[in-house]
Every structure is written in C-alpha cells, then in structure tokens.
Motif scaffolding. Structure first.
Motif, mmCIF file in Angstrom:
data_model
loop_
_atom_site.group_PDB
_atom_site.id
_atom_site.type_symbol
_atom_site.label_atom_id
_atom_site.label_comp_id
_atom_site.label_asym_id
_atom_site.label_seq_id
_atom_site.Cartn_x
_atom_site.Cartn_y
_atom_site.Cartn_z
ATOM 1 N N ILE A 74 38.668 -9.238 1.840
ATOM 2 C CA ILE A 74 37.978 -8.315 0.952
ATOM 3 C C ILE A 74 37.036 -7.481 1.813
ATOM 4 N N GLU A 75 37.179 -6.169 1.759
ATOM 5 C CA GLU A 75 36.389 -5.290 2.621
ATOM 6 C C GLU A 75 35.433 -4.425 1.798
ATOM 7 N N TYR A 76 34.202 -4.358 2.273
ATOM 8 C CA TYR A 76 33.174 -3.522 1.658
ATOM 9 C C TYR A 76 32.605 -2.556 2.699
ATOM 10 N N PRO A 77 32.212 -1.363 2.260
ATOM 11 C CA PRO A 77 31.563 -0.432 3.198
ATOM 12 C C PRO A 77 30.160 -0.912 3.529
ATOM 13 N N HIS B 82 41.756 -13.730 -5.538
ATOM 14 C CA HIS B 82 41.462 -13.025 -6.785
ATOM 15 C C HIS B 82 40.125 -13.467 -7.362
ATOM 16 N N GLU B 83 39.880 -14.779 -7.385
ATOM 17 C CA GLU B 83 38.636 -15.290 -7.970
ATOM 18 C C GLU B 83 37.413 -14.868 -7.161
ATOM 19 N N VAL B 84 37.517 -14.949 -5.839
ATOM 20 C CA VAL B 84 36.389 -14.554 -4.988
ATOM 21 C C VAL B 84 36.122 -13.059 -5.125
ATOM 22 N N ALA B 85 37.186 -12.274 -5.166
ATOM 23 C CA ALA B 85 37.023 -10.821 -5.298
ATOM 24 C C ALA B 85 36.328 -10.453 -6.604
ATOM 25 N N LYS B 86 36.707 -11.103 -7.691
ATOM 26 C CA LYS B 86 36.072 -10.811 -8.982
ATOM 27 C C LYS B 86 34.605 -11.208 -8.972
ATOM 28 N N ALA B 87 34.293 -12.330 -8.350
ATOM 29 C CA ALA B 87 32.897 -12.766 -8.264
ATOM 30 C C ALA B 87 32.078 -11.794 -7.427
ATOM 31 N N LEU B 88 32.658 -11.295 -6.334
ATOM 32 C CA LEU B 88 31.939 -10.351 -5.481
ATOM 33 C C LEU B 88 31.700 -9.023 -6.186
ATOM 34 N N GLU B 89 32.625 -8.617 -7.023
ATOM 35 C CA GLU B 89 32.446 -7.359 -7.756
ATOM 36 C C GLU B 89 31.192 -7.398 -8.610
ATOM 37 N N GLY B 90 30.897 -8.558 -9.174
ATOM 38 C CA GLY B 90 29.700 -8.677 -9.997
ATOM 39 C C GLY B 90 28.428 -8.486 -9.209
ATOM 40 N N ALA B 91 28.470 -8.827 -7.919
ATOM 41 C CA ALA B 91 27.274 -8.729 -7.083
ATOM 42 C C ALA B 91 27.214 -7.460 -6.252
ATOM 43 N N LEU B 92 28.378 -6.973 -5.812
ATOM 44 C CA LEU B 92 28.404 -5.864 -4.861
ATOM 45 C C LEU B 92 29.155 -4.630 -5.355
ATOM 46 N N GLY B 93 29.805 -4.712 -6.507
ATOM 47 C CA GLY B 93 30.613 -3.598 -6.994
ATOM 48 C C GLY B 93 32.035 -3.679 -6.470
ATOM 49 N N GLU B 94 32.828 -2.638 -6.733
ATOM 50 C CA GLU B 94 34.221 -2.636 -6.312
ATOM 51 C C GLU B 94 34.335 -2.573 -4.787
#
Length: 247
Positions: A139-142, A180-192
C-alpha cells in the motif's frame, strides 16, 4: 510499472508521459475489466477490483473510463485474458519478474523473450528468480499523507507488517491475505492511498553500478512499453548519483 528503488528511483520514465498515457489507460482498463469479471463489479466487495480502481484514480484516469472498463465485464469482454508471469535476468545480475495479461500467450512470450535478448537480459524458467522474492501486499501513500511517525502509527494500528518512508512517500507492507483489510483500515486514518496491490518484494536487493544501470533501465522501459505487460518487478537499487548521471 514498478521496481525496487525505495519504489520510485526507477520512475524516471524519460519524459514521454503524454505519449504513454493512452497505453497506460489501456493497461489499467484491462486490469479493471479482468478483476470485475473474476469477482463482482462492486469495488467494495471485490478487493482486486478496488485495487485496480485505486490505481486508475492515482493516474488521473477519468471516472467514465473506469466505469466503462467495469461495464465491459458484464458484456463478456475480458473472457479471453489470462495472467502470465515471466522470470528472467537483466544486466548486473538483476532478477526481474514480469506480469502480463494477454489474449495470446504465444505473442506475449515471443515479445518478452525478444525484449530480454535485445537489451542484455535472459528470460529464465518459471521459478528461476521468484524464490528470491516474497509475495506481499503493498500500500503506497504520498509524502503528503503525513510524516513517518504518523504513518507508522497508522500502519501498526491497521495491522501492517512493515513500512518504509522516504521523501517520496510511504510504502506499507502486509501479508497478501490481509491486504484488503489493512488497506481499508489505513483509509480511515490516512485517506485513499496512491495504490494498493500485490507485489514482489526482493529478499536481497542488488545495487546496480553505472556500467549496467543504463542497459537495465532500457530493458525495463522496453518491457513496460509492451501492450501485454502489466508490471515489472525487480531486485535492483540504482544509487541516486548514478541516476543523476543517466539524466
């Protein structure tokens, strides 16, 4: 379009982005259609499709294009595509894994083999290099998602296994069945995120010197340019000073 570089030092992509934009959208559309066909056309219920849609959004693919690609799955398109993986060696002893979606495996195999041979590489047998990689979720974030401490805390809370942060962004690793589960949890904290996908992480990166780096990048670019190739993974690291000399 990937490699090991702190995940981005190969993203030089030689300034021809406009020319490649149409080809990129075509590959993204193909992945979306196949993902929707293999599961359900609802991204919330289909982790692979959700990852494909996120990847398309990260490349500014128009919403209408994304929806058309999803709709193709119910129209029967995408039936003939099969997923193929090729493994080989590039200049400097680098290991490469090439993932493709194709409706003609003979064409794709011939093209990939030719690209390797013309650019200082050798196509190997199945399993010849993949044993040196781990199959994981990525999962990559800027960088703008937050500083390293904030992203680390979010990753730990979400159940991720590892994180690498740099000035360019954050790469969060997880077990493939927990992506999938980790990505959904991260979206709640960091956005898409910028991307969510299954990845090949090298166990032992290889530092490539100036003598081999140019040929290696040329090989990877040629593979990326093939219509059937979706992603190229490698165990290479090109030092910043070498990248600077290559321009």
């Amino acid at each position: 379009m990937a490699g090991h570089s702190k995940f981005k030092n190969i993203m030089h992509r030689k300034g021809a982005q406009d020319k490649k934009r149409s080809a990129m959208f075509s590959k993204l559309s193909r992945e979306i259609t196949v993902a929707a066909k293999m599961g359900t056309p609802d991204p919330d219920m289909n982790p692979r499709l959700r990852a494909a849609v996120l990847a398309a959004k990260a490349q500014s693919m128009p919403k209408d294009n994304i929806q058309r690609a999803i709709d193709k799955s119910s129209a029967g398109e995408g039936d003939n595509y099969e997923e193929l993986r090729y493994e080989g060696f590039g200049p400097g002893g680098v290991s490469l894994i090439v993932e493709a979606l194709t409706d003609n495996r003979n064409r794709t195999a011939t093209n990939v083999r030719t690209i390797f041979s013309k650019n200082g590489g050798n196509l190997g047998a199945s399993g010849s290099v993949s044993h040196g990689f781990d199959r994981l979720g990525l999962i990559e974030y800027p960088a703008g998602a937050g500083d390293a401490e904030k992203v680390l805390e979010a990753a730990i809370e979400a159940g991720a296994d590892d994180i690498e942060s740099s000035e360019e962004g954050h790469a969060i690793w997880t077990a493939q069945d927990g992506l999938h589960e980790v990505a959904k949890a991260l979206e709640g904290a960091l956005g898409e995120p910028e991307s969510t996908k299954l990845a090949w992480r090298p166990q032992t990166p290889v530092t490539v010197g100036e003598d081999d780096a140019g040929s290696l990048l040329k090989l990877i670019d040629a593979l990326d340019d093939d219509d059937d190739v979706q992603t190229v993974w490698g165990n290479y690291e090109v030092p910043d000073e070498v990248m600077a000399k290559l321009g």
